[in-house]
Enzyme design. Structure first.
Site, PDB file in Angstrom:
ATOM      1  N   ASN A 196      -4.497   2.892 -13.048  1.00 59.99           N
ATOM      2  CA  ASN A 196      -3.575   1.900 -12.487  1.00 59.99           C
ATOM      3  C   ASN A 196      -2.148   2.435 -12.570  1.00 59.99           C
ATOM      4  O   ASN A 196      -1.831   3.271 -13.417  1.00 59.99           O
ATOM      5  CB  ASN A 196      -3.678   0.600 -13.310  1.00 59.99           C
ATOM      6  CG  ASN A 196      -2.761  -0.487 -12.796  1.00 59.99           C
ATOM      7  OD1 ASN A 196      -2.654  -0.708 -11.578  1.00 59.99           O
ATOM      8  ND2 ASN A 196      -2.085  -1.191 -13.695  1.00 59.99           N
TER       9      ASN A 196
ATOM     10  N   HIS B  37       1.817   1.069 -13.008  1.00 64.27           N
ATOM     11  CA  HIS B  37       2.562  -0.120 -13.428  1.00 64.27           C
ATOM     12  C   HIS B  37       4.066   0.201 -13.376  1.00 64.27           C
ATOM     13  O   HIS B  37       4.483   1.254 -13.866  1.00 64.27           O
ATOM     14  CB  HIS B  37       2.149  -0.512 -14.852  1.00 64.27           C
ATOM     15  CG  HIS B  37       2.826  -1.758 -15.311  1.00 64.27           C
ATOM     16  ND1 HIS B  37       2.426  -3.010 -14.882  1.00 64.27           N
ATOM     17  CD2 HIS B  37       3.905  -1.949 -16.104  1.00 64.27           C
ATOM     18  CE1 HIS B  37       3.232  -3.908 -15.404  1.00 64.27           C
ATOM     19  NE2 HIS B  37       4.135  -3.302 -16.151  1.00 64.27           N
TER      20      HIS B  37
ATOM     21  N   ARG C 262     -15.195 -13.875 -12.075  1.00 61.84           N
ATOM     22  CA  ARG C 262     -14.606 -12.552 -11.877  1.00 61.84           C
ATOM     23  C   ARG C 262     -15.670 -11.451 -11.741  1.00 61.84           C
ATOM     24  O   ARG C 262     -15.584 -10.568 -10.893  1.00 61.84           O
ATOM     25  CB  ARG C 262     -13.695 -12.247 -13.075  1.00 61.84           C
ATOM     26  CG  ARG C 262     -12.591 -11.297 -12.779  1.00 61.84           C
ATOM     27  CD  ARG C 262     -11.686 -11.142 -13.968  1.00 61.84           C
ATOM     28  NE  ARG C 262     -10.812 -12.275 -14.181  1.00 61.84           N
ATOM     29  CZ  ARG C 262      -9.788 -12.608 -13.403  1.00 61.84           C
ATOM     30  NH1 ARG C 262      -9.503 -11.878 -12.353  1.00 61.84           N
ATOM     31  NH2 ARG C 262      -9.050 -13.657 -13.669  1.00 61.84           N
TER      32      ARG C 262
ATOM     33  N   GLU D 146       7.097   6.250  -8.702  1.00 71.25           N
ATOM     34  CA  GLU D 146       5.661   5.910  -8.639  1.00 71.25           C
ATOM     35  C   GLU D 146       4.963   6.819  -7.625  1.00 71.25           C
ATOM     36  O   GLU D 146       3.854   7.322  -7.869  1.00 71.25           O
ATOM     37  CB  GLU D 146       5.469   4.443  -8.213  1.00 71.25           C
ATOM     38  CG  GLU D 146       5.954   3.431  -9.222  1.00 71.25           C
ATOM     39  CD  GLU D 146       5.667   1.982  -8.782  1.00 71.25           C
ATOM     40  OE1 GLU D 146       4.579   1.696  -8.259  1.00 71.25           O
ATOM     41  OE2 GLU D 146       6.556   1.135  -8.966  1.00 71.25           O
TER      42      GLU D 146
ATOM     43  N   ARG E 153      -5.256  -8.302  -9.048  1.00 72.64           N
ATOM     44  CA  ARG E 153      -6.339  -9.043  -9.702  1.00 72.64           C
ATOM     45  C   ARG E 153      -6.648  -8.363 -11.024  1.00 72.64           C
ATOM     46  O   ARG E 153      -6.509  -7.141 -11.152  1.00 72.64           O
ATOM     47  CB  ARG E 153      -7.619  -8.999  -8.855  1.00 72.64           C
ATOM     48  CG  ARG E 153      -7.677  -9.994  -7.716  1.00 72.64           C
ATOM     49  CD  ARG E 153      -9.042  -9.898  -7.040  1.00 72.64           C
ATOM     50  NE  ARG E 153     -10.132 -10.258  -7.939  1.00 72.64           N
ATOM     51  CZ  ARG E 153     -10.561 -11.495  -8.147  1.00 72.64           C
ATOM     52  NH1 ARG E 153     -10.015 -12.500  -7.515  1.00 72.64           N
ATOM     53  NH2 ARG E 153     -11.551 -11.732  -8.988  1.00 72.64           N
ATOM     54  N   ILE E 154      -7.093  -9.164 -11.982  1.00 74.11           N
ATOM     55  CA  ILE E 154      -7.529  -8.580 -13.252  1.00 74.11           C
ATOM     56  C   ILE E 154      -8.989  -8.181 -13.104  1.00 74.11           C
ATOM     57  O   ILE E 154      -9.796  -8.921 -12.522  1.00 74.11           O
ATOM     58  CB  ILE E 154      -7.312  -9.589 -14.402  1.00 74.11           C
ATOM     59  CG1 ILE E 154      -5.797  -9.775 -14.600  1.00 74.11           C
ATOM     60  CG2 ILE E 154      -7.971  -9.109 -15.693  1.00 74.11           C
ATOM     61  CD1 ILE E 154      -5.432 -10.878 -15.552  1.00 74.11           C
TER      62      ILE E 154
ATOM     63  N   GLY F  49       0.776  -1.244   0.000  1.00 76.71           N
ATOM     64  CA  GLY F  49       0.000   0.000   0.000  1.00 76.71           C
ATOM     65  C   GLY F  49       0.807   1.292   0.000  1.00 76.71           C
ATOM     66  O   GLY F  49       0.305   2.346   0.413  1.00 76.71           O
ATOM     67  N   SER F  50       2.059   1.246  -0.482  1.00 73.64           N
ATOM     68  CA  SER F  50       2.851   2.483  -0.435  1.00 73.64           C
ATOM     69  C   SER F  50       2.345   3.516  -1.449  1.00 73.64           C
ATOM     70  O   SER F  50       2.399   4.722  -1.181  1.00 73.64           O
ATOM     71  CB  SER F  50       4.334   2.183  -0.646  1.00 73.64           C
ATOM     72  OG  SER F  50       4.585   1.781  -1.972  1.00 73.64           O
ATOM     73  N   ASN F  51       1.840   3.070  -2.599  1.00 77.37           N
ATOM     74  CA  ASN F  51       1.260   4.036  -3.544  1.00 77.37           C
ATOM     75  C   ASN F  51      -0.030   4.640  -2.981  1.00 77.37           C
ATOM     76  O   ASN F  51      -0.258   5.836  -3.101  1.00 77.37           O
ATOM     77  CB  ASN F  51       1.002   3.373  -4.904  1.00 77.37           C
ATOM     78  CG  ASN F  51       2.258   3.340  -5.743  1.00 77.37           C
ATOM     79  OD1 ASN F  51       2.727   4.374  -6.208  1.00 77.37           O
ATOM     80  ND2 ASN F  51       2.828   2.159  -5.907  1.00 77.37           N
TER      81      ASN F  51
HETATM   82  C1  GAR Z   1       3.963  -1.203  -7.229  1.00 76.24           C
HETATM   83  O1  GAR Z   1       5.306  -1.254  -7.614  1.00 76.24           O
HETATM   84  C2  GAR Z   1       3.037  -1.207  -8.422  1.00 76.24           C
HETATM   85  O2  GAR Z   1       3.563  -0.477  -9.503  1.00 76.24           O
HETATM   86  C3  GAR Z   1       2.982  -2.675  -8.733  1.00 76.24           C
HETATM   87  O3  GAR Z   1       2.877  -3.297  -7.479  1.00 76.24           O
HETATM   88  C4  GAR Z   1       3.550  -2.494  -6.514  1.00 76.24           C
HETATM   89  C5  GAR Z   1       2.597  -2.232  -5.362  1.00 76.24           C
HETATM   90  O4  GAR Z   1       3.259  -1.600  -4.326  1.00 76.24           O
HETATM   91  N1  GAR Z   1       1.863  -2.983  -9.563  1.00 76.24           N
HETATM   92  C6  GAR Z   1       1.914  -3.897 -10.533  1.00 76.24           C
HETATM   93  O5  GAR Z   1       2.886  -4.569 -10.775  1.00 76.24           O
HETATM   94  C7  GAR Z   1       0.628  -4.022 -11.339  1.00 76.24           C
HETATM   95  N2  GAR Z   1       0.874  -4.759 -12.543  1.00 76.24           N
HETATM   96  P1  GAR Z   1       2.449  -0.827  -3.198  1.00 76.24           P
HETATM   97  O6  GAR Z   1       1.425  -1.822  -2.638  1.00 76.24           O
HETATM   98  O7  GAR Z   1       3.469  -0.478  -2.175  1.00 76.24           O
HETATM   99  O8  GAR Z   1       1.804   0.371  -3.815  1.00 76.24           O
END
Ligand code: GAR
Length: 204
Positions: free
Chosen positions: A111, A113, A65, A178, A95-96, A12-14
């Site tokens: 999203n 990435h 889904r 990010e 999840r997709i 959950g850092s983003n």
């Molecule tokens: C992040 O690096 C995000 O870009 C990646 O998962 C991590 C989640 O970190 N997402 C993907 O790879 C999606 N395809 P976070 O939980 O600390 O935000």
């Protein structure tokens, strides 16, 4: 004001970087709810500390889904994150999303990435970049469409790959970017500064 729902699966850092920007009043949006598909996601504790409502919706027991996504949608709506007045951010949500969900919230799901799309979509993007021998990688915030990491790009940031990089060191530098571009993209959306024209986004 728009209502924001963030979907997470882990650290959950983003999510944290977005919530902190909202707290500092840099983004005019209401942080309505954080939803996790994993009950032990670390991000849930962070959200609680920041005073944001949390919900856990595990995927066990749903027959497909779309059935699962319907539960996500009803929860989003309960918190005011509607297809008319909501924004949904996927932040490490592993999840997709079903095409029906994407259609209902057309151009309202975004999203992050950890690569410069369309390079290295899917899982383990930082490892994919290293294995390929890319000299530059980075991260992308994009609208979600029915494909995998294929929707219109909103913002990208470039990160140089160093010769002695490991997955960990490269991931760390990408993550730092990010945390800058995701709040920035949410801010642009909240201020209605993003227009989608075909595959392109026009930022005013
Ligand atoms: C992040 O690096 C995000 O870009 C990646 O998962 C991590 C989640 O970190 N997402 C993907 O790879 C999606 N395809 P976070 O939980 O600390 O935000």
């Amino acid at each position: 004001m728009l209502n924001l729902g963030i979907l997470i699966s882990g650290r959950g850092s983003n999510m944290e970087s977005i919530l902190k920007s909202i707290k500092k009043k840099k983004i005019p949006i209401n942080a309505a709810v954080i939803i996790s598909n994993k009950p032990d996601a670390k991000g849930l504790k962070i959200a609680e500390k920041l005073g944001v409502s949390i919900e856990v919706i595990e995927s066990k027991g749903f027959k497909n889904r779309w059935e699962y996504d319907k539960k996500i949608i009803s929860t989003l709506i309960k918190y005011g994150v509607t297809p008319k007045n909501g924004l949904v951010c996927l932040a490490g949500f592993m999840r997709i999303i079903s095409p029906e969900f994407v259609k209902k919230y057309k151009n309202r799901i975004i999203n992050i990435h950890p690569a410069l799309l369309p390079s290295f979509p899917g899982l383990d993007s930082q490892k994919q970049a290293l294995d390929y021998g890319a000299k530059y990688s980075g991260c992308t915030v994009h609208f979600v469409d029915a494909g995998m990491d294929t929707g219109p790009v909103i913002i990208q940031a470039i990160v140089k790959v160093k010769e002695n990089d490991t997955v960990e060191t490269l991931s760390k530098r990408i993550l730092k970017e990010e945390h800058k571009i995701y709040p920035e993209a949410v801010n642009l959306f909240a201020r209605k500064k993003i227009k989608v024209v075909g595959r392109r986004t026009i930022i005013s």
